[in-house]
Design a protein around this motif. Structure first.
Motif, PDB file in Angstrom:
ATOM      1  N   LEU A  24       0.827  -1.200   0.000  1.00 14.39           N
ATOM      2  CA  LEU A  24       0.000   0.000   0.000  1.00 14.39           C
ATOM      3  C   LEU A  24       0.863   1.253   0.000  1.00 14.39           C
ATOM      4  CD1 LEU A  24      -2.752   1.409   0.202  1.00 14.39           C
ATOM      5  CD2 LEU A  24      -2.623   1.128   2.692  1.00 14.39           C
ATOM      6  N   LEU A  25       1.957   1.232   0.770  1.00 20.55           N
ATOM      7  CA  LEU A  25       2.849   2.385   0.827  1.00 20.55           C
ATOM      8  C   LEU A  25       3.496   2.636  -0.527  1.00 20.55           C
ATOM      9  CD1 LEU A  25       4.274   4.575   2.451  1.00 20.55           C
ATOM     10  CD2 LEU A  25       6.031   2.896   3.035  1.00 20.55           C
ATOM     11  N   GLU A  26       3.921   1.571  -1.194  1.00 18.92           N
ATOM     12  CA  GLU A  26       4.537   1.724  -2.513  1.00 18.92           C
ATOM     13  C   GLU A  26       3.552   2.301  -3.518  1.00 18.92           C
ATOM     14  OE1 GLU A  26       7.931  -1.729  -2.847  1.00 18.92           O
ATOM     15  OE2 GLU A  26       5.837  -2.371  -2.893  1.00 18.92           O
ATOM     16  N   ASP A  27       2.330   1.787  -3.510  1.00 23.42           N
ATOM     17  CA  ASP A  27       1.316   2.309  -4.425  1.00 23.42           C
ATOM     18  C   ASP A  27       0.991   3.768  -4.122  1.00 23.42           C
ATOM     19  OD1 ASP A  27       0.932   0.161  -6.113  1.00 23.42           O
ATOM     20  OD2 ASP A  27      -0.668  -0.725  -4.914  1.00 23.42           O
ATOM     21  N   THR A  28       0.924   4.105  -2.843  1.00 23.72           N
ATOM     22  CA  THR A  28       0.598   5.474  -2.447  1.00 23.72           C
ATOM     23  C   THR A  28       1.645   6.461  -2.952  1.00 23.72           C
ATOM     24  OG1 THR A  28      -0.581   4.711  -0.471  1.00 23.72           O
ATOM     25  CG2 THR A  28       0.150   7.009  -0.502  1.00 23.72           C
ATOM     26  N   GLN A  29       2.925   6.147  -2.722  1.00 22.41           N
ATOM     27  CA  GLN A  29       3.962   7.062  -3.175  1.00 22.41           C
ATOM     28  C   GLN A  29       4.060   7.065  -4.700  1.00 22.41           C
ATOM     29  OE1 GLN A  29       7.182   6.445  -4.641  1.00 22.41           O
ATOM     30  NE2 GLN A  29       6.650   4.281  -4.964  1.00 22.41           N
ATOM     31  N   GLY A  30       3.795   5.920  -5.334  1.00 21.57           N
ATOM     32  CA  GLY A  30       3.842   5.856  -6.790  1.00 21.57           C
ATOM     33  C   GLY A  30       2.768   6.716  -7.432  1.00 21.57           C
ATOM     34  N   LEU A  31       1.543   6.621  -6.913  1.00 20.21           N
ATOM     35  CA  LEU A  31       0.451   7.430  -7.446  1.00 20.21           C
ATOM     36  C   LEU A  31       0.680   8.917  -7.175  1.00 20.21           C
ATOM     37  CD1 LEU A  31      -2.691   5.294  -6.471  1.00 20.21           C
ATOM     38  CD2 LEU A  31      -1.560   5.432  -8.686  1.00 20.21           C
ATOM     39  N   ALA A  32       1.164   9.227  -5.966  1.00 19.18           N
ATOM     40  CA  ALA A  32       1.371  10.626  -5.586  1.00 19.18           C
ATOM     41  C   ALA A  32       2.474  11.272  -6.431  1.00 19.18           C
ATOM     42  CB  ALA A  32       1.712  10.723  -4.106  1.00 19.18           C
ATOM     43  N   THR A  33       3.611  10.609  -6.548  1.00 17.84           N
ATOM     44  CA  THR A  33       4.719  11.186  -7.313  1.00 17.84           C
ATOM     45  C   THR A  33       4.421  11.197  -8.810  1.00 17.84           C
ATOM     46  OG1 THR A  33       5.829   9.017  -7.310  1.00 17.84           O
ATOM     47  CG2 THR A  33       6.466  10.587  -5.601  1.00 17.84           C
ATOM     48  N   GLY A  34       3.769  10.141  -9.306  1.00 21.02           N
ATOM     49  CA  GLY A  34       3.400  10.105 -10.720  1.00 21.02           C
ATOM     50  C   GLY A  34       2.445  11.232 -11.068  1.00 21.02           C
ATOM     51  N   ALA A  35       1.458  11.454 -10.211  1.00 22.11           N
ATOM     52  CA  ALA A  35       0.500  12.529 -10.436  1.00 22.11           C
ATOM     53  C   ALA A  35       1.177  13.896 -10.347  1.00 22.11           C
ATOM     54  CB  ALA A  35      -0.638  12.440  -9.423  1.00 22.11           C
ATOM     55  N   GLY A  90     -10.867  -3.933 -14.355  1.00 17.56           N
ATOM     56  CA  GLY A  90     -11.064  -4.294 -12.955  1.00 17.56           C
ATOM     57  C   GLY A  90     -11.166  -3.111 -12.016  1.00 17.56           C
ATOM     58  N   LEU A  91     -11.586  -3.427 -10.796  1.00 11.17           N
ATOM     59  CA  LEU A  91     -11.835  -2.385  -9.792  1.00 11.17           C
ATOM     60  C   LEU A  91     -10.546  -1.718  -9.333  1.00 11.17           C
ATOM     61  CD1 LEU A  91     -13.726  -0.906  -7.873  1.00 11.17           C
ATOM     62  CD2 LEU A  91     -13.494  -2.823  -6.268  1.00 11.17           C
ATOM     63  N   ALA A  92      -9.495  -2.499  -9.074  1.00 21.41           N
ATOM     64  CA  ALA A  92      -8.258  -1.941  -8.543  1.00 21.41           C
ATOM     65  C   ALA A  92      -7.648  -0.914  -9.502  1.00 21.41           C
ATOM     66  CB  ALA A  92      -7.253  -3.054  -8.252  1.00 21.41           C
ATOM     67  N   PHE A  93      -7.540  -1.301 -10.780  1.00 20.90           N
ATOM     68  CA  PHE A  93      -6.976  -0.386 -11.775  1.00 20.90           C
ATOM     69  C   PHE A  93      -7.835   0.864 -11.901  1.00 20.90           C
ATOM     70  CE2 PHE A  93      -6.808   1.301 -16.066  1.00 20.90           C
ATOM     71  CZ  PHE A  93      -5.451   1.436 -16.289  1.00 20.90           C
ATOM     72  N   SER A  94      -9.157   0.689 -11.953  1.00 19.46           N
ATOM     73  CA  SER A  94     -10.074   1.815 -12.114  1.00 19.46           C
ATOM     74  C   SER A  94     -10.007   2.756 -10.919  1.00 19.46           C
ATOM     75  CB  SER A  94     -11.508   1.314 -12.299  1.00 19.46           C
ATOM     76  OG  SER A  94     -11.592   0.452 -13.409  1.00 19.46           O
ATOM     77  N   PHE A  95      -9.922   2.195  -9.720  1.00 16.56           N
ATOM     78  CA  PHE A  95      -9.860   3.023  -8.520  1.00 16.56           C
ATOM     79  C   PHE A  95      -8.562   3.821  -8.476  1.00 16.56           C
ATOM     80  CE2 PHE A  95      -8.676   3.534  -3.995  1.00 16.56           C
ATOM     81  CZ  PHE A  95      -9.738   4.332  -3.592  1.00 16.56           C
ATOM     82  N   LYS A  96      -7.440   3.181  -8.785  1.00 17.51           N
ATOM     83  CA  LYS A  96      -6.158   3.881  -8.786  1.00 17.51           C
ATOM     84  C   LYS A  96      -6.143   4.982  -9.852  1.00 17.51           C
ATOM     85  CE  LYS A  96      -3.420  -0.032  -7.096  1.00 17.51           C
ATOM     86  NZ  LYS A  96      -2.355  -1.000  -7.440  1.00 17.51           N
ATOM     87  N   THR A  97      -6.724   4.681 -11.007  1.00 14.64           N
ATOM     88  CA  THR A  97      -6.790   5.675 -12.069  1.00 14.64           C
ATOM     89  C   THR A  97      -7.641   6.867 -11.644  1.00 14.64           C
ATOM     90  OG1 THR A  97      -6.454   4.019 -13.804  1.00 14.64           O
ATOM     91  CG2 THR A  97      -7.529   6.080 -14.450  1.00 14.64           C
ATOM     92  N   PHE A  98      -8.756   6.589 -10.992  1.00 18.15           N
ATOM     93  CA  PHE A  98      -9.618   7.652 -10.483  1.00 18.15           C
ATOM     94  C   PHE A  98      -8.852   8.538  -9.504  1.00 18.15           C
ATOM     95  CE2 PHE A  98     -12.653   9.358  -7.422  1.00 18.15           C
ATOM     96  CZ  PHE A  98     -13.618   9.910  -8.258  1.00 18.15           C
ATOM     97  N   ILE A  99      -8.094   7.924  -8.606  1.00 18.50           N
ATOM     98  CA  ILE A  99      -7.298   8.673  -7.636  1.00 18.50           C
ATOM     99  C   ILE A  99      -6.226   9.506  -8.341  1.00 18.50           C
ATOM    100  CG2 ILE A  99      -5.661   8.494  -5.733  1.00 18.50           C
ATOM    101  CD1 ILE A  99      -8.543   7.959  -4.929  1.00 18.50           C
ATOM    102  N   ALA A 139       5.443   6.152 -14.039  1.00 16.53           N
ATOM    103  CA  ALA A 139       5.269   5.841 -12.617  1.00 16.53           C
ATOM    104  C   ALA A 139       3.877   5.282 -12.351  1.00 16.53           C
ATOM    105  CB  ALA A 139       5.501   7.100 -11.774  1.00 16.53           C
ATOM    106  N   LEU A 140       2.876   5.871 -12.979  1.00 11.50           N
ATOM    107  CA  LEU A 140       1.504   5.398 -12.783  1.00 11.50           C
ATOM    108  C   LEU A 140       1.311   4.011 -13.393  1.00 11.50           C
ATOM    109  CD1 LEU A 140      -0.460   8.692 -13.484  1.00 11.50           C
ATOM    110  CD2 LEU A 140       0.013   7.649 -11.271  1.00 11.50           C
ATOM    111  N   TYR A 141       1.857   3.788 -14.590  1.00  6.74           N
ATOM    112  CA  TYR A 141       1.766   2.473 -15.215  1.00  6.74           C
ATOM    113  C   TYR A 141       2.398   1.404 -14.332  1.00  6.74           C
ATOM    114  CZ  TYR A 141       0.508   4.702 -19.677  1.00  6.74           C
ATOM    115  OH  TYR A 141      -0.121   5.410 -20.670  1.00  6.74           O
ATOM    116  N   ARG A 142       3.523   1.765 -13.734  1.00  8.34           N
ATOM    117  CA  ARG A 142       4.240   0.805 -12.887  1.00  8.34           C
ATOM    118  C   ARG A 142       3.387   0.381 -11.696  1.00  8.34           C
ATOM    119  NH1 ARG A 142       6.083  -2.984 -11.286  1.00  8.34           N
ATOM    120  NH2 ARG A 142       8.204  -3.550 -10.734  1.00  8.34           N
ATOM    121  N   HIS A 143       2.482   1.252 -11.283  1.00  3.89           N
ATOM    122  CA  HIS A 143       1.605   0.937 -10.148  1.00  3.89           C
ATOM    123  C   HIS A 143       0.172   0.673 -10.609  1.00  3.89           C
ATOM    124  CE1 HIS A 143       4.525   1.754  -6.926  1.00  3.89           C
ATOM    125  NE2 HIS A 143       5.053   2.551  -7.826  1.00  3.89           N
ATOM    126  N   ARG A 144       0.041   0.273 -11.866  1.00  3.04           N
ATOM    127  CA  ARG A 144      -1.227  -0.163 -12.451  1.00  3.04           C
ATOM    128  C   ARG A 144      -2.315   0.898 -12.354  1.00  3.04           C
ATOM    129  NH1 ARG A 144      -0.271  -5.727  -9.518  1.00  3.04           N
ATOM    130  NH2 ARG A 144       1.327  -6.566 -10.887  1.00  3.04           N
TER     131      ARG A 144
END
Length: 216
Positions: A24-35, A90-99, A139-144
């Motif tokens: 979860l921590l890796e995904d959080t920093q990946g989404l935050a820095t990628g965005a 899927g839900l996980a990819f869609s939710f991360k993309t939404f975020i 970065a975002l692709y790497r974290h799906r």
């Protein structure tokens, strides 16, 4: 302690031992820095009146034509694609993309309060904007996760109508650039094409299926 137990311990901590999985921590920093990096790329493009392809290109067109906030438009333009994303990826990819899209929309609205550029040549804006968008997307692709729905729509059309997804994406981007002639000058369109080329070349070189996995 065995290697298996060590790997399990790491996966429950700050990072995962499995390169195809993230904590979860890796995904959080990946989404935050990628965005954050992607939003900076949009900022450079916006500073010199450039645009790009995909849903971001549509948002830029509406932004320049009607003066509506780019961040707001970017979020709204992507809304119709979330359902398709949920069905296809899927839900996980869609939710991360939404975020990720939500973060980019917010950051693009507030970063002008922290960053002021007095002069930027369109060519340099196109180069930096394209590269920064590439790094952010990588970065975002790497974290799906992703930053737009046109790619998802292209996959859907490919599966149902046997039209290659790459051609669909290209056709959409060409339409965006054609529409741009009614909103911005020819020079701006040319520099915008340069930025889009830089972005796509960067992703073509660095985003490989054997290194970066979006969906398994």
């Amino acid at each position: 302690m065995t290697q298996q137990k060590q790997a399990q311990k790491r996966s429950l901590g700050f990072y995962s031992a499995d390169p195809a999985q993230h904590t979860l921590l890796e995904d959080t920093q990946g989404l935050a820095t990628g965005a954050l990096v992607a939003a900076l790329g949009f900022y450079f493009l916006n500073q010199v009146g450039l645009l790009t392809g995909g849903t971001a290109g549509v948002a830029f067109l509406l932004h320049y034509a009607f003066g509506i906030s780019f961040g707001f438009l970017f979020f709204i333009v992507n809304l119709p694609f979330y359902y398709l994303s949920f069905r296809r990826l899927g839900l996980a990819f869609s939710f991360k993309t939404f975020i990720a899209i939500g973060l980019v929309s917010v950051i693009t609205e507030i970063e002008q309060k922290f960053l002021l550029i007095q002069y930027l040549h369109p060519a340099w804006g196109a180069l930096l904007g394209g590269l920064l968008l590439g790094y952010g997307l990588l970065a975002l692709y790497r974290h799906r996760a992703s930053l737009g729905g046109v790619g998802i729509l292209a996959i859907y059309i490919q599966e149902h109508f046997a039209i290659q997804a790459g051609l669909v994406q290209l056709a959409f981007d060409i339409c965006v650039m054609i529409c741009a002639f009614f909103v911005v000058s020819l020079e701006i369109v040319i520099w915008s094409v340069l930025g889009a080329v830089v972005l796509n070349i960067f992703l073509a070189i660095n985003h490989r299926s054997d290194r970066y996995i979006v969906v398994r």
